[in-house]
Enzyme design. Structure first.
Site, short mmCIF file in Angstrom:
data_model
loop_
_atom_site.label_atom_id
_atom_site.label_comp_id
_atom_site.label_asym_id
_atom_site.label_seq_id
_atom_site.Cartn_x
_atom_site.Cartn_y
_atom_site.Cartn_z
N LYS A 130 0.89 -1.38 0.05
CA LYS A 130 -0.11 -0.04 0.03
C LYS A 130 0.77 1.15 0.15
O LYS A 130 0.61 2.34 -0.71
CB LYS A 130 -0.99 -0.06 1.36
CG LYS A 130 -2.15 -1.05 1.12
CD LYS A 130 -2.89 -0.96 2.30
CE LYS A 130 -2.63 -1.46 3.58
NZ LYS A 130 -3.52 -1.51 4.53
N ASP A 347 18.73 -6.55 10.01
CA ASP A 347 17.72 -5.58 9.20
C ASP A 347 18.42 -4.77 8.33
O ASP A 347 17.71 -4.37 7.34
CB ASP A 347 16.77 -4.99 10.30
CG ASP A 347 15.65 -4.47 9.78
OD1 ASP A 347 14.87 -4.83 8.71
OD2 ASP A 347 15.24 -3.29 10.00
N HIS A 352 21.41 -3.32 3.43
CA HIS A 352 21.52 -1.80 3.05
C HIS A 352 23.19 -1.36 3.30
O HIS A 352 23.88 -0.73 2.23
CB HIS A 352 20.81 -0.98 3.94
CG HIS A 352 19.37 -1.30 3.85
ND1 HIS A 352 18.76 -2.09 2.70
CD2 HIS A 352 18.20 -0.94 4.68
CE1 HIS A 352 17.42 -2.21 2.91
NE2 HIS A 352 17.30 -1.65 4.14
N ARG A 580 22.23 9.45 21.31
CA ARG A 580 23.32 9.18 20.21
C ARG A 580 23.41 8.09 20.17
O ARG A 580 24.47 7.58 19.24
CB ARG A 580 24.24 10.35 20.02
CG ARG A 580 24.41 11.59 19.96
CD ARG A 580 25.55 12.52 19.93
NE ARG A 580 25.11 13.96 19.80
CZ ARG A 580 25.16 14.56 18.59
NH1 ARG A 580 25.16 13.71 17.56
NH2 ARG A 580 24.74 15.66 18.31
#
Length: 604
Positions: A130, A347, A352, A580
């Protein structure tokens, strides 16, 4: 019982393709006959423009045929255009094949009216479909990058009609693209092409029913089919088996986009690959990592290989360290059930950030062909030193009150098991043992519920030899070396930090930025990563998708340390929501005489 080891975590304290190609030299046309003729010229030109030969010899002698056809080879011709596209969309070839070969090729429809693409979003009722997939498909349609004849089908277990799917999809579509044409009318035309079929993911009968519906829309044209698996990984294989056996194209290509995670470790990833290859060829599998579709990640190789100013500097002689930083300013927010099974390393870091590292560090590929680029990425991954536990820091965010607002801890998420040790933050130091990068620390840092949101690459260069200004006026350049920052998101930018004299009669130095801010330089909106990757999958361009051996090499780096973290039940360092991150991450950087680039008042 879980244990916490400060010495561990604080270093300072211790080839066959359905779309066959005929290649002359090292170049390849990625379009297929029947598809390249129906893609709009403005979308095809970005592929075709890469095929120009550097020596002026024509490289257009490549003809793509539909599945099962015999490849037709031709010889190079001097002083000819790289690609001749006739008005009817046929790719011209300078050497005419024998009559019998012409007959074989002619059996496939070159006419744009006789080829179609059917895109099936499996898991159409989920958030990813979606929020990302349908909006990306609409953006491609708006830009005229989808074929003239296409159909989009949503497939999921939910009971839904075509009208209900269109209503659901319409709520996620936006007119963010420039308004040179009526966006509302475009939406209506797009939604008219969207349909829905309910079914189980492991039901061949349901996929056969989908196949019959697809054939009705394909209306006898050459049928090319793309399946996007927007479903949990534990049902990938069932869906692929049913789609392959019951809904594959009979006369065109069939491709499957698989979303991450691709397993949890080397063993599960290899098992998933073996299972998928029971029903698909490797070239039919498009493993998607949406970060590879982001504008600044795709610009990495352009920045390096087309700018002489950077290419000579891209080595251990001039680069002191490279940092890959990913930060989100929010927590799991109800997705803890999924996240807790994987953690931040699986993840974000293993896919990535590691993909960005491979593109950043690879050697110059032979060509821009997908296989040449992916070969170089695999070489980088295979050259990397196995990751050790004492080069890894893990953390988990805890509850924190700021400005009168109480922010929850990770384990406050009702979908997260009580006492979970799953890290929501991780930092790691990696090394590439080859001639170019020997001894250069590649630092990764990724976390949730941090003080800001960013994804960037920071290249810190070595000190200026001699430190002339420290000797004469006391300015310490060791604390202000040159730094190249590639900001992937948000506010895409490339900027170079340099030392500069502050205007005035005295001699005072300051750090300044040579800044390429994309929003200021380019008026055109930057496409979403899913738009680029979906278009590439339709075109058969695999450059930004992950090959199986590349995936194996990536998992081999992280699997041992992941196993050790879980077997020893290492307790993560807790850090406040909105901070941080863990203090130990700074010790890890200091261990290699590095300071995180996103810490400091001078960073943007």
């Amino acid at each position: 019982m879980a244990t916490f080891s400060p010495s561990t975590h604080c270093p300072s304290s211790s080839a066959y393709s359905n779309s066959s190609s005929i290649i002359n030299g090292s170049n390849r046309l990625h379009q297929r006959i029947g598809l390249s003729s129906i893609l709009p010229k403005r979308c095809r030109s970005r592929k075709l423009s890469l095929q120009q030969s550097s020596n002026g010899v024509s490289l257009s002698k490549a003809v793509h045929v539909q599945d099962g056809a015999t490849n037709m080879k031709t010889s190079p011709v001097e002083n000819d255009d790289p690609v001749k596209i006739l008005k009817d969309g046929i790719l011209s070839v300078p050497v005419v094949p024998p009559p019998e070969e012409v007959k074989d090729i002619a059996s496939f429809d070159f006419d744009k009216d006789k080829s179609t693409v059917s895109i099936t979003v499996v898991g159409a009722s989920g958030d990813l479909a979606k929020k990302k997939i349908f909006p990306a498909l609409f953006a491609l349609f708006y830009e005229g990058c989808l074929p003239e004849h296409f159909t989009i089908y949503g497939y999921a277990r939910s009971k839904m009609s075509d009208a209900e799917l269109r209503t659901m999809v319409s709520k996620t579509l936006t007119c963010r693209i420039d308004q040179r044409e009526n966006c509302g009318e475009k939406m209506d035309h797009f939604l008219e092409r969207c349909f829905y079929h309910p079914g189980q993911y492991d039901s061949e009968e349901n996929f056969l029913e989908l196949d019959r519906k697809l054939k009705e829309h394909e209306a006898g044209r050459v049928a090319n089919r793309l399946f996007y698996l927007s479903i949990p990984p534990n049902i990938f294989v069932d869906a692929v088996k049913c789609a392959s056996s019951s809904a594959s194209s009979a006369n065109g290509w069939t491709r499957v986009i698989v979303e991450k995670p691709f397993g949890r470790d080397s063993e599960s990833s290899a098992a998933l690959t073996r299972s998928l290859k029971q029903y698909l060829d490797e070239d039919q599998i498009f493993r998607i990592d949406h970060y590879l579709g982001k504008e600044l990640v795709e610009n990495l190789s352009v920045l390096r290989f087309s700018n002489l100013i950077f290419e000579p500097l891209w080595s251990r002689q001039y680069i002191r360290n490279v940092q890959f930083i990913f930060a989100e300013d929010f927590g799991t927010e109800g997705r803890g059930g999924y996240f807790d099974n994987y953690g931040i390393i699986r993840d974000i870091m293993q896919n990535h950030l590691l993909q960005m590292l491979a593109i950043f560090a690879m050697e110059t590929p032979v060509s821009l062909d997908a296989e040449d680029i992916r070969n170089e990425k695999v070489k980088v991954l295979r050259s990397m030193r196995p990751l050790r536990l004492d080069d890894v820091v893990v953390g988990q965010y805890k509850s924190h009150t700021r400005g009168g607002v109480k922010y929850p801890a990770y384990t406050d998420d009702k979908t997260v098991p009580a006492g979970s040790l799953t890290p929501t933050f991780a930092a790691a130091a990696l090394f590439i043992d080859n001639a170019r990068w020997d001894g250069v620390p590649f630092l990764m840092k990724a976390g949730k519920a941090l003080h800001d949101r960013r994804a960037e690459i920071r290249v810190q260069f070595r000190h200026v030899p001699g430190n002339l200004y420290n000797k004469n006026i006391g300015t310490d350049l060791d604390l202000a070396t040159n730094e190249l920052v590639i900001r992937v998101q948000p506010d895409e930018a490339i900027y170079l930090k340099i030392n500069n004299k502050v205007p005035g009669l005295g001699m005072r130095l300051d750090r300044s930025n040579l800044n390429l801010l994309y929003a200021a330089r380019y008026s055109k909106e930057i496409p979403d990563a899913y738009e680029r990757l979906l278009l590439d999958a339709i075109e058969g361009e695999r450059r930004l998708f992950i090959r199986s051996d590349e995936l194996n090499a990536a998992w081999s780096l992280f699997s041992p340390v992941l196993k050790e973290l879980e077997e020893k039940k290492i307790v993560p360092e807790y850090y406040p929501y909105g901070s941080r991150g863990p203090v130990c991450s700074h010790y890890l950087a200091a261990k290699y005489k590095v300071r995180w680039g996103d810490i400091g008042s001078d960073q943007q």
